[in-house]
Enzyme design. Structure first.
Site, short mmCIF file in Angstrom:
data_model
loop_
_atom_site.label_atom_id
_atom_site.label_comp_id
_atom_site.label_asym_id
_atom_site.label_seq_id
_atom_site.Cartn_x
_atom_site.Cartn_y
_atom_site.Cartn_z
N TYR A 67 13.44 -12.25 64.30
CA TYR A 67 13.15 -13.57 64.85
C TYR A 67 12.10 -13.43 65.94
O TYR A 67 12.13 -12.46 66.71
CB TYR A 67 14.42 -14.19 65.45
CG TYR A 67 15.55 -14.41 64.47
CD1 TYR A 67 15.40 -15.24 63.36
CD2 TYR A 67 16.79 -13.80 64.67
CE1 TYR A 67 16.46 -15.46 62.47
CE2 TYR A 67 17.85 -14.02 63.79
CZ TYR A 67 17.67 -14.85 62.69
OH TYR A 67 18.72 -15.06 61.83
N PHE A 78 18.95 -10.76 60.88
CA PHE A 78 19.64 -12.07 60.86
C PHE A 78 20.53 -12.32 62.07
O PHE A 78 21.02 -13.44 62.26
CB PHE A 78 20.45 -12.26 59.57
CG PHE A 78 19.61 -12.24 58.33
CD1 PHE A 78 18.83 -13.33 57.98
CD2 PHE A 78 19.58 -11.12 57.51
CE1 PHE A 78 18.03 -13.31 56.85
CE2 PHE A 78 18.80 -11.08 56.37
CZ PHE A 78 18.02 -12.18 56.03
#
Length: 221
Positions: A67, A78
Site C-alpha cells: 500500500y 494486504f
C-alpha cells in the site's frame, strides 16, 4: 540496510544477497528511502520473513506491491497497521473470509496473526514510493521474490499458494503443482471483485481442508 529475518531464511537470503542484482536493488532502495517518503517503514521491509519462519510455513499469499498511503503498509501483503482504515482490497478479503468460514468481520487489518501461524504474506515488489503505486517495480524485487517462491516450492512439501489476480497467477510457473496446492482467483480489489471474479472463491476453507488432508495444523483465519 539491516536484513532482520528469522534465521530459518538465512540460506536462501545468503544465495541472493551476493548477486549483483540484489546489491543494485538495495542501493536503489537505500537511495529512495533517503530522498523520498517510501513504504513500508524501513525496519519492516522484510517483516514477512521475520514473523513467518521457513520451518513453520504452510501458506503463501502473494501480493503485488505495498500500500502506498500513509500509515498503511507493514511489510505483510494486504495487511495494514492496527490503527489504519481497511483498504478496499482488504475489506473484500474480510468479506470473503466472513462468508466462507462464517466468522465475524475482523476489527483490525493487521495480519500478524496469520503470519505467526505459518502464512507468508509476500509482496512481489516489497517497497513503494508514497502515492506512486508500482514505483519500485522492475528494480530487482521481482527477481528476489521469484527466487523465494521457487525455493519454497523446491524445498517444502504441501504448501498452499494463494494467487489473486492475473499478476500473481503468472507466478504459477514457479511452483511445482504436483506437490503443492495452487489456488487462483480474481483480485480482491473492487474492480475485479465487483465483476464476479473474487467473491465465492472459498480459498480460506480450501486451504484448511488441504492442510488437514496432509496432517498439518489449519490456519485460524
Amino acid at each position: 540496510m539491516d536484513l532482520i529475518i528469522h534465521k530459518s531464511w538465512e540460506e536462501v537470503f545468503k544465495n541472493e544477497i551476493e548477486n549483483e542484482y540484489f546489491k543494485s536493488l538495495i542501493s536503489f532502495v537505500e537511495s529512495q528511502y533517503q530522498t523520498r517518503t517510501c513504504y513500508p517503514p524501513k525496519k519492516l521491509i522484510f517483516n514477512a520473513f521475520k514473523i513467518c519462519s521457513f520451518d513453520s510455513l504452510k501458506v503463501v499469499i502473494l501480493g503485488q506491491d505495498p500500500y502506498h498511503g500513509n500509515n498503511q503498509a507493514d511489510g505483510l501483503s494486504f495487511s495494514v497497521s492496527n490503527s489504519s482504515k481497511h483498504p478496499s482490497s482488504l475489506v473484500n478479503i474480510f468479506k470473503e473470509l466472513k462468508d466462507d468460514l462464517k466468522k465475524d468481520y475482523p476489527i483490525s487489518g493487521n495480519l500478524n496473526c496469520w503470519a505467526i501461524q505459518g502464512v507468508l504474506l509476500l509482496n512481489s515488489t516489497m517497497t513503494v514510493e508514497k502515492n506512486k503505486a508500482g514505483s519500485h517495480q522492475n528494480k530487482g524485487w521481482e527477481i528476489f521474490t521469484d527466487q523465494i517462491i521457487k525455493y519454497i516450492s523446491d524445498n517444502k512439501q504441501n504448501v498452499v499458494f494463494i494467487l489473486w489476480g492475473n499478476y500473481s497467477k503468472n507466478k504459477t510457473k514457479l511452483i511445482n503443482a504436483s506437490k503443492h496446492l495452487v489456488l487462483t482467483s480474481g483480485h480482491p480489489s473492487p474492480l475485479s471483485a465487483n465483476r464476479g471474479y473474487w467473491f465465492g472463491n472459498k480459498h480460506f476453507s480450501k486451504a484448511n481442508k488441504y492442510l488437514t488432508s496432509h496432517n498439518k495444523q489449519t490456519i485460524e483465519w
